[in-house]
Design an enzyme around this catalytic site. Structure first.
Site, PDB file in Angstrom:
ATOM      1  N   CYS A 171       0.805  -1.231   0.000  1.00  0.00           N
ATOM      2  CA  CYS A 171       0.000   0.000   0.000  1.00  0.00           C
ATOM      3  C   CYS A 171       0.840   1.284   0.000  1.00  0.00           C
ATOM      4  O   CYS A 171       0.540   2.235  -0.721  1.00  0.00           O
ATOM      5  CB  CYS A 171      -0.958  -0.001   1.184  1.00  0.00           C
TER       6      CYS A 171
ATOM      7  N   HIS B 215      -2.868   6.174   4.579  1.00  0.00           N
ATOM      8  CA  HIS B 215      -1.451   6.374   4.875  1.00  0.00           C
ATOM      9  C   HIS B 215      -1.045   7.759   4.379  1.00  0.00           C
ATOM     10  O   HIS B 215      -1.451   8.189   3.294  1.00  0.00           O
ATOM     11  CB  HIS B 215      -0.592   5.343   4.138  1.00  0.00           C
TER      12      HIS B 215
HETATM   13  N1  LIG Z   1      -4.677  -3.684   4.926  1.00  0.00           N
HETATM   14  C1  LIG Z   1      -4.022  -3.037   3.961  1.00  0.00           C
HETATM   15  O1  LIG Z   1      -3.974  -1.790   3.924  1.00  0.00           O
HETATM   16  C2  LIG Z   1      -3.314  -3.802   2.893  1.00  0.00           C
HETATM   17  C3  LIG Z   1      -2.819  -3.108   1.801  1.00  0.00           C
HETATM   18  C4  LIG Z   1      -2.149  -3.806   0.790  1.00  0.00           C
HETATM   19  C5  LIG Z   1      -1.998  -5.173   0.903  1.00  0.00           C
HETATM   20  N2  LIG Z   1      -2.482  -5.834   1.977  1.00  0.00           N
HETATM   21  C6  LIG Z   1      -2.313  -7.280   2.038  1.00  0.00           C
HETATM   22  O2  LIG Z   1      -3.575  -7.892   1.784  1.00  0.00           O
HETATM   23  C7  LIG Z   1      -3.691  -9.105   2.528  1.00  0.00           C
HETATM   24  C8  LIG Z   1      -4.950  -9.054   3.379  1.00  0.00           C
HETATM   25  O3  LIG Z   1      -4.853  -7.966   4.268  1.00  0.00           O
HETATM   26  P1  LIG Z   1      -6.056  -7.494   5.197  1.00  0.00           P
HETATM   27  O4  LIG Z   1      -5.618  -6.194   5.735  1.00  0.00           O
HETATM   28  O5  LIG Z   1      -7.355  -7.583   4.491  1.00  0.00           O
HETATM   29  O6  LIG Z   1      -5.991  -8.609   6.362  1.00  0.00           O
HETATM   30  P2  LIG Z   1      -7.174  -9.141   7.308  1.00  0.00           P
HETATM   31  O7  LIG Z   1      -8.134  -8.071   7.616  1.00  0.00           O
HETATM   32  O8  LIG Z   1      -6.475  -9.817   8.432  1.00  0.00           O
HETATM   33  O9  LIG Z   1      -7.906 -10.250   6.407  1.00  0.00           O
HETATM   34  C9  LIG Z   1      -7.278 -11.467   6.066  1.00  0.00           C
HETATM   35  C10 LIG Z   1      -8.220 -12.313   5.243  1.00  0.00           C
HETATM   36  O10 LIG Z   1      -7.540 -13.543   4.910  1.00  0.00           O
HETATM   37  C11 LIG Z   1      -8.351 -14.653   5.333  1.00  0.00           C
HETATM   38  N3  LIG Z   1      -7.527 -15.763   5.767  1.00  0.00           N
HETATM   39  C12 LIG Z   1      -6.607 -15.789   6.766  1.00  0.00           C
HETATM   40  N4  LIG Z   1      -6.088 -17.037   6.898  1.00  0.00           N
HETATM   41  C13 LIG Z   1      -6.719 -17.805   5.970  1.00  0.00           C
HETATM   42  C14 LIG Z   1      -6.646 -19.179   5.621  1.00  0.00           C
HETATM   43  N5  LIG Z   1      -5.820 -20.015   6.250  1.00  0.00           N
HETATM   44  N6  LIG Z   1      -7.433 -19.642   4.618  1.00  0.00           N
HETATM   45  C15 LIG Z   1      -8.288 -18.795   3.979  1.00  0.00           C
HETATM   46  N7  LIG Z   1      -8.414 -17.476   4.263  1.00  0.00           N
HETATM   47  C16 LIG Z   1      -7.632 -16.990   5.249  1.00  0.00           C
HETATM   48  C17 LIG Z   1      -9.144 -14.117   6.504  1.00  0.00           C
HETATM   49  O11 LIG Z   1     -10.261 -14.952   6.685  1.00  0.00           O
HETATM   50  P3  LIG Z   1     -10.847 -15.232   8.170  1.00  0.00           P
HETATM   51  O12 LIG Z   1     -11.647 -14.021   8.518  1.00  0.00           O
HETATM   52  O13 LIG Z   1     -11.690 -16.438   7.935  1.00  0.00           O
HETATM   53  O14 LIG Z   1      -9.683 -15.454   9.070  1.00  0.00           O
HETATM   54  C18 LIG Z   1      -9.488 -12.724   5.996  1.00  0.00           C
HETATM   55  O15 LIG Z   1     -10.580 -12.801   5.104  1.00  0.00           O
HETATM   56  C19 LIG Z   1      -2.391  -9.247   3.324  1.00  0.00           C
HETATM   57  O16 LIG Z   1      -1.469 -10.044   2.616  1.00  0.00           O
HETATM   58  C20 LIG Z   1      -1.874  -7.813   3.397  1.00  0.00           C
HETATM   59  O17 LIG Z   1      -0.481  -7.737   3.543  1.00  0.00           O
HETATM   60  C21 LIG Z   1      -3.160  -5.187   2.973  1.00  0.00           C
END
Ligand SMILES: NC(=O)c1ccc[n+]([C@@H]2O[C@H](COP(=O)([O-])OP(=O)(O)OC[C@H]3O[C@@H](n4cnc5c(N)ncnc54)[C@H](OP(=O)(O)O)[C@@H]3O)[C@@H](O)[C@H]2O)c1
Length: 383
Positions: free
Chosen positions: A167, A281
């Site tokens: 991001c 950010h």
């Molecule tokens: N947040 C940001 O600003 C941002 C920006 C760019 C990139 N990212 C990247 O995007 C990704 C997701 O980020 P997020 O912020 O959305 O995280 P998050 O809120 O923690 O969401 C994670 C998601 O992944 C699922 N998940 C976790 N373990 C899993 C498994 N074993 N099998 C299937 N699904 C699983 C979770 O499902 P459950 O609810 O069922 O656990 C949830 O839907 C990460 O790699 C992060 O680095 C995030």
């Protein structure tokens, strides 16, 4: 599974998954008005549908009227059985399984990198093109790392997986690219002020729980997502430390910027800091360029740059703010000024919603470009 508002049954199909077991799928019928112009409609899966980014992707597919033939929502067993609302109907979240990708054209994935490392190649092998928000494949030489305003044509090189950058990197390169085209960027010194939602749902909950305890004058819960209490703090650590005193987040900004901009000579010196802001950010950026550039020239360049909005009237207290950028798709730049000592150095303040342009918007834009540039979305062999 899709539940119609009127309770009517939806189409189901039984398909055999990769492991040879039977899987019951529910496909919504293709509805009129979903096909945007010449774009082919697609079967889409949102993986990580319960997460901070996944929920934004769902909103964006609605808002942008993405051309869908069907959609399904996947996450872990923890969320299986919960529902998400899409285009006025409730859909059940399904547990990720090998069979989940059969017949899917595009996977929009936002899971931890370890989960993507395991599942994205399975989805690609099943014939889908995966747009992956995690860091799992970003630096793989054969995986395009794409910001549509910067390097859209790299999409055509995909072999089943396209990576969405970090991001903090996305918003920076959207602002840097038009400067690079005009006066060539040589060096960037960036300090970030990153919101807690950059750490997903748990990051958001940690700030909320600590704020509530603070207001009630109670004992705040111990930090778990962040290294220290985030309320009342700025934490100069995002992700783990690696070599030479930098963090993984900082090294992402260094390496991803070079890959996206297609210039391995650009020097990036980052300091990444977590701040108690819910969304968006902010970044303080100093950029050295090959040829001199004034603040006025930079403003004129950004005024017509795709995805950039200039907010720069300091005397009227107008500059980009995190709260104002939340829920917007643009990258906002302001406080634009030439260095006091060097005519080829510019300073500015850059703000964007990390969950939208920093993740979900960029991913959906990649999927839209994919349909434009590679309408058949043919995928190659898995990584
Ligand atoms: N947040 C940001 O600003 C941002 C920006 C760019 C990139 N990212 C990247 O995007 C990704 C997701 O980020 P997020 O912020 O959305 O995280 P998050 O809120 O923690 O969401 C994670 C998601 O992944 C699922 N998940 C976790 N373990 C899993 C498994 N074993 N099998 C299937 N699904 C699983 C979770 O499902 P459950 O609810 O069922 O656990 C949830 O839907 C990460 O790699 C992060 O680095 C995030």
């Amino acid at each position: 599974m899709r539940h119609g508002q009127d309770g009517r049954a939806v189409e189901t199909a039984i398909r055999v998954n990769l492991a040879g077991r039977a899987t019951i799928w529910s496909w919504g019928p293709l509805r009129c008005g979903q096909n945007r112009g010449k774009l082919a409609v697609k079967h889409v899966a949102v993986v990580g549908a319960s997460g901070a980014v996944g929920l934004r992707i769902i909103r964006l597919l609605e808002e942008r009227r993405f051309p869908l033939a069907s959609i399904k929502f996947l996450a872990s067993a923890r969320s299986a059985g919960k529902t998400v609302r899409f285009r006025g109907e409730d859909y059940l979240i399904e547990e990720l399984s090998p069979g989940a990708f059969v017949g899917v054209d595009i996977v929009l994935s936002s899971t931890p990198a370890s989960v993507s490392r395991q599942w994205s190649p399975i989805a690609a092998a099943a014939g889908a093109v995966v747009v992956d928000n995690s860091s799992a494949f970003r630096m793989e030489p054969l995986v395009p790392l794409v910001v549509p305003e910067v390097n859209p044509h790299d999409i055509t090189k995909h072999q089943g997986i396209i990576a969405n950058p970090n991001c903090s990197t996305i918003q920076m390169v959207v602002a840097l690219k038009p400067l690079h085209d005009a006066v060539r960027v040589r060096r960037v010194v960036v300090s970030t002020y990153q919101s807690v939602s950059g750490a997903g749902q748990k990051g958001i909950h940690e700030l909320e729980a600590q704020t509530e305890a603070h207001v009630k004058k109670g004992q705040p819960p111990a930090p778990s997502k962040f290294a220290h209490p985030i309320i009342g703090n700025c934490i100069p650590q995002i992700d783990d430390f690696v070599e030479d005193g930098y963090t993984k987040e900082e090294m992402k900004m260094v390496n991803e910027t070079r890959k996206i901009m297609g210039d391995p000579t650009i020097e990036v010196s980052p300091t990444c800091v977590r701040v108690p802001v819910p969304v968006s950010h902010s970044e303080s950026i100093l950029v050295e360029t090959e040829r001199p550039i004034t603040a006025q020239e930079a403003r004129a360049i950004w005024a017509i740059a795709p995805g950039v909005t200039v907010v720069d009237n300091p005397l009227a207290k107008a500059y980009p703010l995190a709260a104002a950028a939340a829920d917007k798709d643009d990258v906002f730049v302001g406080r634009i000024r030439q260095d006091l000592h060097r005519p080829n150095t510019l300073l500015f303040w850059c703000v964007s919603d990390n969950l939208r342009k920093g993740a979900a918007t960029n991913a959906v834009q990649i999927a839209e470009k994919l349909l434009e540039l590679v309408p058949a979305t043919v995928s190659g062999p898995p990584l």
